[in-house]
Design a protein around this motif. Structure first.
Motif, mmCIF file in Angstrom:
data_model
loop_
_atom_site.group_PDB
_atom_site.id
_atom_site.type_symbol
_atom_site.label_atom_id
_atom_site.label_comp_id
_atom_site.label_asym_id
_atom_site.label_seq_id
_atom_site.Cartn_x
_atom_site.Cartn_y
_atom_site.Cartn_z
ATOM 1 N N PRO A 73 0.816 -1.215 0.000
ATOM 2 C CA PRO A 73 0.000 0.000 0.000
ATOM 3 C C PRO A 73 0.853 1.270 0.000
ATOM 4 N N ALA A 74 0.389 2.263 -0.772
ATOM 5 C CA ALA A 74 1.066 3.557 -0.834
ATOM 6 C C ALA A 74 0.007 4.651 -0.719
ATOM 7 N N VAL A 75 0.405 5.770 -0.155
ATOM 8 C CA VAL A 75 -0.488 6.916 0.011
ATOM 9 C C VAL A 75 0.203 8.166 -0.530
ATOM 10 N N ALA A 76 -0.565 9.222 -0.696
ATOM 11 C CA ALA A 76 -0.008 10.495 -1.144
ATOM 12 C C ALA A 76 0.719 11.173 0.010
ATOM 13 N N ASN A 106 9.493 5.828 -1.623
ATOM 14 C CA ASN A 106 8.964 7.055 -2.220
ATOM 15 C C ASN A 106 8.790 6.928 -3.729
ATOM 16 N N GLY A 107 7.881 7.734 -4.281
ATOM 17 C CA GLY A 107 7.697 7.779 -5.720
ATOM 18 C C GLY A 107 7.214 9.151 -6.143
ATOM 19 N N ILE A 108 7.475 9.485 -7.404
ATOM 20 C CA ILE A 108 7.001 10.735 -7.990
ATOM 21 C C ILE A 108 6.200 10.364 -9.229
ATOM 22 N N TYR A 109 4.990 10.929 -9.332
ATOM 23 C CA TYR A 109 4.073 10.599 -10.423
ATOM 24 C C TYR A 109 3.507 11.863 -11.031
ATOM 25 N N ASP A 110 3.398 11.873 -12.358
ATOM 26 C CA ASP A 110 2.741 12.965 -13.075
ATOM 27 C C ASP A 110 1.446 12.450 -13.664
ATOM 28 N N VAL A 111 0.413 13.272 -13.586
ATOM 29 C CA VAL A 111 -0.897 12.925 -14.133
ATOM 30 C C VAL A 111 -1.337 14.048 -15.054
ATOM 31 N N PHE A 123 -1.064 17.409 -12.872
ATOM 32 C CA PHE A 123 -1.020 17.057 -11.449
ATOM 33 C C PHE A 123 0.316 16.375 -11.192
ATOM 34 N N ARG A 124 0.929 16.660 -10.069
ATOM 35 C CA ARG A 124 2.123 15.927 -9.640
ATOM 36 C C ARG A 124 1.896 15.454 -8.219
ATOM 37 N N GLY A 125 2.203 14.175 -7.983
ATOM 38 C CA GLY A 125 2.030 13.607 -6.664
ATOM 39 C C GLY A 125 3.256 12.845 -6.211
ATOM 40 N N ASP A 126 3.558 12.956 -4.945
ATOM 41 C CA ASP A 126 4.622 12.176 -4.312
ATOM 42 C C ASP A 126 3.961 11.099 -3.468
ATOM 43 N N SER A 127 4.391 9.859 -3.652
ATOM 44 C CA SER A 127 3.812 8.755 -2.888
ATOM 45 C C SER A 127 4.779 8.289 -1.808
ATOM 46 N N ARG A 128 4.206 7.612 -0.843
ATOM 47 C CA ARG A 128 4.995 7.003 0.244
ATOM 48 C C ARG A 128 4.386 5.650 0.526
#
Length: 134
Positions: A73-76, A106-111, A123-128
């Motif tokens: 599981p990962a969250v913003a 960690n992760g970096i995602y573009d939407v 949109f840009r989001g960092d996940s954990r």
């Protein structure tokens, strides 16, 4: 169905909020997801355009699907959005989430959110990733 695909799909199937908005999953692989939503009457603000919160929710859902595709599981941890053009009642919004980097937990995602191929939001989001309980 792979384990990775299954974890993101299970998360979406339990996501009552996204499903109540009519969000549908179009594509789903680890690190990438495409989701869509049609703007309904209850999603339009006083200016006659889509309320930004709904555009954000669609982008956030695509982001969540992409970053939950690795079997844990990962969250913003952080997210922001740039609204580039308004959308309106009846528009079909399509959000494509792409992983840019994944390191440790960690992760970096573009939407990118589009209507008929035209970009309307970025949109840009960092996940954990959450620590697994033992």
């Amino acid at each position: 169905m792979t384990l990775e695909y299954g974890s993101a799909r299970e998360m979406f199937d339990a996501d009552v909020a996204s499903r109540a908005l009519g969000i549908e999953v179009r594509e789903l692989v680890p690190g990438r997801a495409v989701a869509s939503m049609t703007v309904g009457e209850t999603m339009v603000n006083g200016h006659g355009i889509t309320h930004g919160g709904f555009v954000f929710t669609l982008a956030d859902t695509a982001f969540a699907l992409a970053c939950n595709g690795y079997g844990e599981p990962a969250v913003a941890a952080r997210a922001d959005i740039r609204f580039l053009a308004p959308t309106r009642l009846g528009d079909e919004l399509v959000a494509e989430a792409v992983e840019r980097e994944r390191y440790g937990r960690n992760g970096i995602y573009d939407v990118t959110v589009r209507v008929r191929g035209r970009t309307v939001a970025e949109f840009r989001g960092d996940s954990r990733s959450l620590a697994r309980s033992r």
